[in-house]
Design a protein around this motif. Structure first.
Motif, PDB file in Angstrom:
ATOM      1  N   LYS A  64     -55.129 -11.648   5.475  1.00 39.84           N
ATOM      2  CA  LYS A  64     -54.272 -11.434   4.395  1.00 39.84           C
ATOM      3  C   LYS A  64     -54.102  -9.973   3.917  1.00 39.84           C
ATOM      4  O   LYS A  64     -55.055  -9.338   3.603  1.00 39.84           O
ATOM      5  CB  LYS A  64     -54.602 -12.292   3.174  1.00 39.84           C
ATOM      6  CG  LYS A  64     -53.705 -12.305   1.896  1.00 39.84           C
ATOM      7  CD  LYS A  64     -54.337 -13.341   0.764  1.00 39.84           C
ATOM      8  CE  LYS A  64     -53.069 -13.171  -0.301  1.00 39.84           C
ATOM      9  NZ  LYS A  64     -53.496 -13.931  -1.569  1.00 39.84           N
ATOM     10  N   ASP A  65     -52.831  -9.524   4.011  1.00 39.98           N
ATOM     11  CA  ASP A  65     -52.440  -8.341   3.406  1.00 39.98           C
ATOM     12  C   ASP A  65     -53.415  -7.114   3.927  1.00 39.98           C
ATOM     13  O   ASP A  65     -54.177  -6.372   3.505  1.00 39.98           O
ATOM     14  CB  ASP A  65     -52.689  -8.080   1.819  1.00 39.98           C
ATOM     15  CG  ASP A  65     -51.773  -8.908   0.975  1.00 39.98           C
ATOM     16  OD1 ASP A  65     -50.702  -9.106   1.752  1.00 39.98           O
ATOM     17  OD2 ASP A  65     -51.805  -9.106   0.151  1.00 39.98           O
ATOM     18  N   ASP A  66     -53.534  -7.388   5.513  1.00 39.57           N
ATOM     19  CA  ASP A  66     -54.401  -6.374   6.217  1.00 39.57           C
ATOM     20  C   ASP A  66     -55.825  -6.383   6.126  1.00 39.57           C
ATOM     21  O   ASP A  66     -56.406  -5.452   6.714  1.00 39.57           O
ATOM     22  CB  ASP A  66     -53.853  -4.847   5.948  1.00 39.57           C
ATOM     23  CG  ASP A  66     -52.237  -4.757   6.398  1.00 39.57           C
ATOM     24  OD1 ASP A  66     -51.859  -5.420   7.043  1.00 39.57           O
ATOM     25  OD2 ASP A  66     -51.616  -3.506   5.665  1.00 39.57           O
TER      26      ASP A  66
ATOM     27  N   SER B 284     -55.327  -2.202   8.415  1.00 44.34           N
ATOM     28  CA  SER B 284     -54.079  -1.835   8.032  1.00 44.34           C
ATOM     29  C   SER B 284     -53.734  -0.776   9.041  1.00 44.34           C
ATOM     30  O   SER B 284     -52.334  -0.385   9.029  1.00 44.34           O
ATOM     31  CB  SER B 284     -54.172  -1.083   6.667  1.00 44.34           C
ATOM     32  OG  SER B 284     -55.167  -0.054   6.384  1.00 44.34           O
TER      33      SER B 284
ATOM     34  N   THR C  12     -47.471 -11.492   4.789  1.00 45.13           N
ATOM     35  CA  THR C  12     -48.791 -10.989   3.988  1.00 45.13           C
ATOM     36  C   THR C  12     -50.172 -11.936   4.611  1.00 45.13           C
ATOM     37  O   THR C  12     -50.995 -11.427   4.758  1.00 45.13           O
ATOM     38  CB  THR C  12     -48.761 -11.457   2.569  1.00 45.13           C
ATOM     39  OG1 THR C  12     -48.479 -12.664   2.419  1.00 45.13           O
ATOM     40  CG2 THR C  12     -47.613 -10.311   1.846  1.00 45.13           C
TER      41      THR C  12
END
Length: 407
Positions: free
Chosen positions: A101-103, A119, A191
């Motif tokens: 989730k979200d990197d 990321s 995401t």
């Protein structure tokens, strides 16, 4: 005197013979291969691309595809689906599953939960957090070919089981049976990643749900880099997979399907279960119907292999609606009115499920091997044998984009 001595010798021999035949047996004994927890935890490594040893589960996130292996996770750059390429290897000993989730990538490592910052996948992957001893059940259970396990040298506090050796030994018969030791104790693609139907991890909003063979562990991931263990409780028996749909968790086990409500996301509440014969059991859900496959002919139980359609409109009372015979089913997935079923060595089958009570096969790709699928928004990912397949959706069909050999 000679006669008495002969009789005595004969009696001793008979007694010894009876003892050999009646009191002893040859059994397969499994002995765990151990590593200290300190050494185990120090063995995590971010490495250059490596050859895949054994193709495991598949997971998709943005332009990345993750392939599980016996030693960790292979990262594939899929920015150009026609030419995917492995770009990184994340060595995670004792890994069974992941979610992203979200990197931030969450991965189990036997008893621990690891959190990686991905990321900047091409430049640097960083291990940012480790939650130690949050899982009491991990995937190094006694081998199925063994009759007993010898845990005499295993220290739960200090050791991790990293493998097994199995040897034939002559043991005295026991009246009691030895029980296998258990360590007691559909996403938004932008995401959150998407796993296949064989997944044991699911992310829903601010929670990560994980399941072992009988235990569910819930983490609050409001702070993505610093999750908090929220809850752990009994989830069922022989749990193999988990699928989330419409604020319910559906757990597939070798004995049935368990349904949990997420009304209280920090503590999922048991609603009901659907019991079937024993068989390997991934499940996916769409609307009022759950679709699950039962694979027989192996350690999972029965010989027959089927696709079952379960009416879950009443979550408290799931009922069998239909059953279709298959050959060697594994994972499955849904996109619109198409149900994709991986039938193992019998290939990939496409069913029209517009009417769930009257499934009709529209395509049968029987010349490939299939294990699991991920129906993404714009393409279908499938893994089978040592190959990653990608397909474009067509009306009542699919068109190959690429075929990528993994080893």
């Amino acid at each position: 005197m000679k006669t008495k001595l002969l009789c005595l010798c004969l009696a001793v021999c008979l007694a010894f013979s009876c003892d050999n035949n009646d009191d002893y047996e040859i059994i397969q004994v499994a002995t765990p291969l151990l590593m200290t927890k300190a050494d185990f935890r120090n063995s995590v490594e971010i490495a250059a691309p490596q050859t895949i040893q054994e193709v495991g589960k598949i997971y998709a996130y943005k332009d990345l595809i993750f392939i599980g292996d016996v030693e960790g996770i292979h990262v594939i750059d899929n920015a150009n689906p026609e030419t995917p390429a492995i770009v990184k290897f994340i060595k995670i000993p004792g890994n069974e599953d992941i979610s992203v989730k979200d990197d931030f990538l969450y991965a189990d490592s036997a008893t621990d939960l690891l959190i990686f910052d991905i990321s900047d996948i091409n430049t640097e992957v960083k291990l940012v957090e480790r939650l130690e001893d949050v899982f009491s059940v991990y995937d190094y259970q006694m081998p199925i070919e063994a009759d007993e396990a010898d845990y005499s040298k295993f220290n739960y506090e200090d050791d991790i089981i990293v493998g097994w050796t199995v040897t034939a030994e002559r043991r005295k018969k026991r009246d009691d049976m030895m029980v296998d030791f258990a360590f007691d104790a559909a996403a938004i693609e932008s995401t959150t990643g998407t796993g296949g139907s064989l997944a044991r991890f699911q992310i829903k909003n601010n929670y990560l749900y994980t399941v072992g063979s009988y235990e569910m562990t819930i983490f609050n991931i409001s702070n993505l880099s610093n999750p908090v263990l929220e809850n752990t409780h009994y989830a069922g028996w022989n749990i193999e997979t988990m699928f989330e749909a419409d604020d319910y968790l559906y757990l597939g086990s070798t004995n049935g399907m368990f349904i949990y409500s997420l009304n209280n996301p920090a503590s999922p509440e048991y609603v009901s279960e659907f019991i079937h014969w024993e068989g390997c059991d991934p499940v996916v859900v769409d609307g009022d119907y759950a679709y699950l496959t039962l694979r027989g002919g192996n350690f999972c139980g029965q010989l027959e292999s089927v696709l079952e359609v379960i009416d879950v409109s009443d979550k408290a009372n799931p009922t069998l609606a239909l059953r279709y015979t298959l050959e060697n089913p594994y994972g499955l997935g849904i996109k619109g009115n198409t149900l994709f079923v991986c039938d193992g060595t019998a290939g990939l089958k496409l069913f029209n499920k517009e009417n769930p009570l009257d499934l009709s096969m529209i395509k049968d790709y029987d010349d490939i091997q299939s294990k699991d699928v991920i129906p993404l928004q714009n393409s279908l990912l499938m893994i089978g044998g040592n190959t990653l397949y990608q397909y474009e959706y067509l009306e009542n069909d699919i068109k190959p984009i690429s075929t990528y050999k993994l080893n």
